[in-house]
Structure formats: structure tokens, C-alpha cells
Design an enzyme around this catalytic site. Structure first.
Site, short mmCIF file in Angstrom:
data_model
loop_
_atom_site.label_atom_id
_atom_site.label_comp_id
_atom_site.label_asym_id
_atom_site.label_seq_id
_atom_site.Cartn_x
_atom_site.Cartn_y
_atom_site.Cartn_z
CE1 TYR A 76 10.69 12.94 -15.81
CE2 TYR A 76 8.54 12.87 -16.88
CZ TYR A 76 9.31 13.07 -15.75
OH TYR A 76 8.70 13.38 -14.56
CG PHE A 128 3.96 -6.99 4.91
CD1 PHE A 128 4.82 -7.94 5.43
CD2 PHE A 128 4.50 -5.87 4.31
CE1 PHE A 128 6.20 -7.78 5.33
CE2 PHE A 128 5.88 -5.70 4.20
CZ PHE A 128 6.73 -6.66 4.72
CB THR A 129 5.66 -4.06 8.39
OG1 THR A 129 6.34 -4.40 7.18
CG2 THR A 129 5.98 -5.09 9.46
CG ASP A 219 1.14 -7.94 -0.82
OD1 ASP A 219 1.92 -8.21 -1.75
OD2 ASP A 219 1.53 -7.46 0.27
CE LYS A 262 9.58 -8.35 -0.66
NZ LYS A 262 9.42 -6.89 -0.63
NE ARG A 386 9.35 -9.06 9.92
CZ ARG A 386 9.32 -8.07 9.03
NH1 ARG A 386 9.10 -8.31 7.75
NH2 ARG A 386 9.52 -6.83 9.39
CG PHE A 452 10.66 -3.76 11.71
CD1 PHE A 452 9.36 -3.27 11.66
CD2 PHE A 452 11.30 -4.05 10.52
CE1 PHE A 452 8.73 -3.07 10.43
CE2 PHE A 452 10.68 -3.85 9.30
CZ PHE A 452 9.39 -3.35 9.26
N1 F0G Z 1 3.99 -6.86 0.78
C1 F0G Z 1 4.69 -7.92 1.21
C2 F0G Z 1 4.01 -9.23 1.46
C3 F0G Z 1 6.07 -7.78 1.45
O1 F0G Z 1 6.76 -8.83 1.88
C4 F0G Z 1 6.69 -6.52 1.22
C5 F0G Z 1 8.10 -6.33 1.50
C6 F0G Z 1 5.90 -5.47 0.76
C7 F0G Z 1 4.55 -5.68 0.55
C8 F0G Z 1 6.47 -4.10 0.53
O2 F0G Z 1 7.23 -4.09 -0.61
O3 F0G Z 1 9.55 -3.61 0.23
O4 F0G Z 1 8.96 -3.42 -2.19
O5 F0G Z 1 8.13 -1.76 -0.56
N2 F0G Z 1 8.76 -7.13 2.20
C9 F0G Z 1 10.18 -7.08 2.47
C10 F0G Z 1 10.54 -8.22 3.37
C11 F0G Z 1 10.66 -5.77 2.97
O6 F0G Z 1 11.70 -8.27 3.79
O7 F0G Z 1 9.70 -9.08 3.63
P1 F0G Z 1 8.54 -3.16 -0.77
#
Ligand code: F0G
Length: 460
Positions: A76, A128-129, A219, A262, A386, A452
Site C-alpha cells: 500500500y 484539450f478537452t 502537458d 500515450k 474532433r 463527445f
Molecule cells: N492531455 C492530452 C494532450 C491528451 O491527449 C489527453 C488524453 C489528456 C491530457 C488526458 O489524459 O486520458 O490519461 O486522462 N487524450 C486521449 C485522446 C483521451 O484520445 O487523445 P487521460
């Protein structure tokens, strides 16, 4: 004598195990798509042939990483794997303090809660979303300061991820630097098509923010891919190894959020890394509330081990050359067929310009969503919208109307072959051939956050 024979790249690995793919018939796909409300996120992956929904968590791990999984220390507190990961992050990225999180957005949540106050402004090189949503939920407002070229799919400027410093300067003048807790900088700007930022631009940004006492948060989800473009295209970097370029990028920023799903070649994981002790101390406390103890942050010990090993593999020149090489191969194939794509080709996928592909469909009828559905119908290749659906609504309820209305063909790392790329390009070209007959969609269900993922559509 100089040889004129081309020197190709090839994958710097071979296959040890394979996963069989399921093929579907057009009838099966038609049914599956209707059941999924014409949203590729709602398809079952079993009904997908080649899955280009995302490069997130979809990489193939190496034998070394799998071996690392067996070395998981599932304590843990104080797992050996945490200390290994901490060492790797310090060594390869150079950030001082590490907080593991279950994935990128876990880190975004914690960081936003610590640094952002109600009414703050967060400038960044395109939204970014999840990043923007966490900034907004913490009371901040995102302001786009990316260069104008980034919004033009045709513009071939090599560093479309760059910041326009005059846009930032205007924000500092208007709001004052006290209202700007940090500048939010992504490497390989996802929503712009995986477009890189240059070291030169980062250095200028560093100088400007230093003068105004504003930190830079990075990021770093696809930092190695960004480093590849710097190596290929920026003066003075041609002979620098990816590893050195990655470290230099990180050294120009004060902290980072990372989705290790990624670049770092794992199926789950992320972290927050900072150089400021006070921010670290607060994050170390807050992570306990949202993720788990600060030495595991929602991950198993084995996940941290696979991540530590994956980070090392991700900065290998051979790896990144083949990875981006495959993406470029697909993009060039599509261009041969006349398919309109975002140029220059980015690091993690091909972004097809749906406005150009389906000019007869208005943005209110979701051209990119429609195109993603049509490609799935044709061949079972799954891609992602997108465009206007991803952009969502402003705080006042109005739709954002993004200039870029794209379909992302995201390539998982080390998963598919060049022959798969051929099949994908041919399928897209077939849809392009009958594009005039394609009609748009209407939205029949819209969730409140990140619509989305779960929105549903009907044919019109
Ligand atoms: N920042 C970027 C540039 C991303 O592409 C993503 C995730 C995140 C932050 C968030 O990270 O998913 O680990 O919580 N992108 C995925 C995509 C979902 O399909 O582009 P996460």
C-alpha cells in the site's frame, strides 16, 4: 559513389504474440453503428476491425515492460516501483517531485485545484478537452494563445503548436499577471493535429513569463513525438538525440501533467511532476483525496513499473522514428488519394479535414461525426470526431464553433503494420469517392460534460 536507393525505416521490434482481429460484414456494422447512436465511442470494440479511436492506453507493451509487471511490489505504501518511477522521471524529464495519478486527467484535476482561483485566466496553446474542463471546474477561464496558423489545416508551417506571444501579452495587459496562475503548454498539440512547438518558441515564452512571474505548466503527454519534429525540422537539433531534446523541453517549464497512456507506452497511468516544493506538498496531500496514497496515486505497483520502463523506451530515437514514420506513411497514402488532411502531418495520427471532405454538410449537422461513422461502415475502421461535438458548449450554453472540424485517425504505438495502413487509406478513399451522397446527423442526446464521449445521433 552516392547511392540513390531510398533508406526505409522499419519497426525496431519483432512480434512475439499476436491478437486476432474480428472481421465484420457491412450488415453487422450498420446494426452496430445504429445501436451506438452513430458515436464511435459507443461501439463495442469487438465490432471494430482496426481501432484508431485513440492512441491512449492502446500501445503494445514490450517484453521488458511485461517482465516489469511481474516485479510489481503491491505494498500500500512505499512500493519499490514508485521509487523506480520517481528516479526515471527525474533522470529523463528532469522534474524534481512526482505524484503518480491513475491517468492524465487525475493530474489535471489536482493541479487545477491547487493553482487556479475563481476568475483566473489560463492561456494555452489550444485547448484539450479534459484539461480545459478541469481549469473551468476550478473557476478559471481558458484563453487560446496558439498561433493563427494552427487553425488552418492547409498551412504547412512546421511548428503549428507555437504560442503567439502578442496574444499572451494582450492577456497580461488586460488582466494583469496576478490573474494568470500559469501558462498551459502542450507539446504535440492534440486538437491541432499533433502539431509541435519549437524550442525557440518555448525559450521566448520562458523569457516572457519569467519577466512577468508566471509559471509554465507542460502537458507532456506526447513530448517525445514533439522532440522528433524538433530534431527533424529545427535548426541546430538535427544531431541531438531525442532524449536530450525531451529533457531540454522539460527544463523550460516548471511542472507537468502526464497521461502516460500515450508516449510512455502503458495501458494505464499518469502523473503530476513539479519543481516547486510548495505545490508538491499540496499535491501530495490532495492526491490522497482523489487518487490514493502519494506513492501509488491510483495505480498498482506493476503499473508504475511498466511506466518506468516505458518512459525509457519512449525516448529511443529508433522507436520514435518508426512511430512517427508510420503515421507519415498513412498520411502520404491518403494524400495520394486526394483525401484532405491537416498538414504538416502530426505525430500521433492523421486528421482528416471533414469541412473539406463534406462541404455540403453544415457544422450544425456534424460533418466530422458523420465522416467517422461512414468510415466505420465502409471497413470497420474506428476513428474519432474532433470538431464541434468535441468542442462542446461555453459557460453560457452556446456551442463553440471550432475552425477545425476533423476526424482523427489515431495510430496506437507498436500495434498495427504498414499493411493495415494501406487498408485504412483505401477505405477512406472509397468513402471520399461517394462523399456527395453522404448526409449529416442530428444530436438526439447530449450529456453535460465532455459530450463527445456519450452523445447519440440519428441520420437526417
Ligand atoms: N492531455 C492530452 C494532450 C491528451 O491527449 C489527453 C488524453 C489528456 C491530457 C488526458 O489524459 O486520458 O490519461 O486522462 N487524450 C486521449 C485522446 C483521451 O484520445 O487523445 P487521460
Amino acid at each position: 559513389m552516392k547511392s540513390f536507393i531510398k533508406k526505409s525505416w522499419a519497426e525496431p521490434y519483432k512480434m512475439k504474440m499476436v491478437e486476432l482481429l474480428k472481421m465484420t460484414t457491412p450488415q453487422q456494422r450498420k446494426k452496430a453503428l445504429a445501436e451506438a447512436g452513430y458515436n464511435t465511442f459507443l461501439l463495442r470494440s469487438e465490432d471494430v476491425y482496426i481501432d484508431l479511436l485513440t492512441d491512449s492506453g492502446t500501445s503494445a507493451m514490450s517484453d521488458q515492460q511485461w517482465a516489469g509487471m511481474m516485479m510489481g511490489d503491491e505494498a500500500y505504501a512505499g512500493s519499490r516501483n514508485f521509487y523506480h518511477l520517481e528516479e526515471v522521471v527525474k533522470d529523463i524529464y528532469g522534474y524534481k517531485y512526482l505524484i503518480p495519478t491513475h491517468q492524465g486527467r487525475g493530474a489535471e484535476n489536482i493541479l487545477s485545484k491547487i493553482l487556479i482561483k475563481k476568475g483566473d485566466i489560463i492561456p494555452g496553446n489550444m485547448y484539450f478537452t479534459t484539461t480545459r474542463l478541469h481549469q473551468e471546474l476550478a473557476g478559471g477561464k481558458f484563453e487560446d494563445i496558439i498561433i493563427d496558423e494552427a487553425h488552418d489545416p492547409e498551412n504547412e508551417f512546421p511548428f503549428k503548436g507555437n504560442v503567439d506571444l502578442s496574444k499572451l501579452e494582450k492577456l497580461v495587459k488586460k488582466y494583469g499577471s496576478k490573474k494568470i496562475p500559469y501558462v498551459s503548454i502542450a507539446t504535440s498539440v492534440n486538437m491541432a493535429g499533433g502539431q509541435p512547438i519549437s524550442i525557440k518558441n518555448l525559450k521566448e515564452l520562458r523569457a516572457f513569463t519569467k519577466k512577468h512571474g508566471i509559471p509554465i505548466i507542460h502537458d507532456m503527454t506526447r513530448v517525445a513525438e514533439n522532440a522528433h519534429f524538433i530534431q527533424q525540422k529545427e535548426t541546430g537539433y538535427h544531431d541531438k538525440p531525442i532524449r536530450e531534446i525531451v529533457k531540454e523541453i522539460c527544463s523550460l517549464t516548471d511542472g507537468a501533467t502526464m497521461s502516460a497512456k500515450k508516449d510512455a507506452l502503458v495501458n494505464i497511468g499518469g502523473f503530476l511532476a513539479v519543481n516547486d516544493w510548495n505545490v508538491f506538498e499540496e499535491a501530495r496531500n490532495l492526491v490522497v483525496v482523489y487518487e490514493g496514497l502519494h506513492t501509488y496515486g491510483g495505480l498498482a505497483g506493476r503499473d508504475m513499473e511498466a511506466m518506468a520502463i516505458g518512459i525509457g523506451e519512449s525516448v529511443s530515437d529508433n522507436h520514435i522514428h518508426a512511430r512517427v514514420g508510420q503515421v507519415i506513411y498513412l498520411g502520404e497514402k491518403m494524400m495520394e488519394y486526394g483525401v484532405p488532411i491537416v498538414k504538416p502531418i502530426g505525430g500521433h495520427g492523421i486528421f482528416v479535414d471533414a469541412k473539406k471532405f463534406l462541404p455540403h454538410i453544415s457544422q450544425d449537422n456534424f460533418p466530422a461525426q458523420t465522416l467517422a461513422a461512414e468510415v466505420y461502415l465502409d471497413s470497420g475502421v474506428r476513428t474519432m470526431e474532433r470538431g464541434i461535438v468535441s468542442a462542446g458548449r461555453k459557460a453560457n450554453g452556446e456551442n463553440y464553433y471550432p475552425k477545425l472540424e476533423l476526424v482523427r485517425f489515431t495510430i496506437p504505438r507498436r500495434v498495427y503494420t504498414q499493411a493495415h495502413m494501406d487498408v485504412i487509406a483505401e477505405s477512406t478513399a472509397r468513402v471520399f469517392e461517394h462523399r456527395h451522397k453522404i448526409k449529416g446527423l442530428k444530436m438526439i442526446y447530449e450529456p453535460k460534460y465532455l459530450r463527445f464521449f456519450q452523445a447519440r445521433f440519428e441520420k437526417i
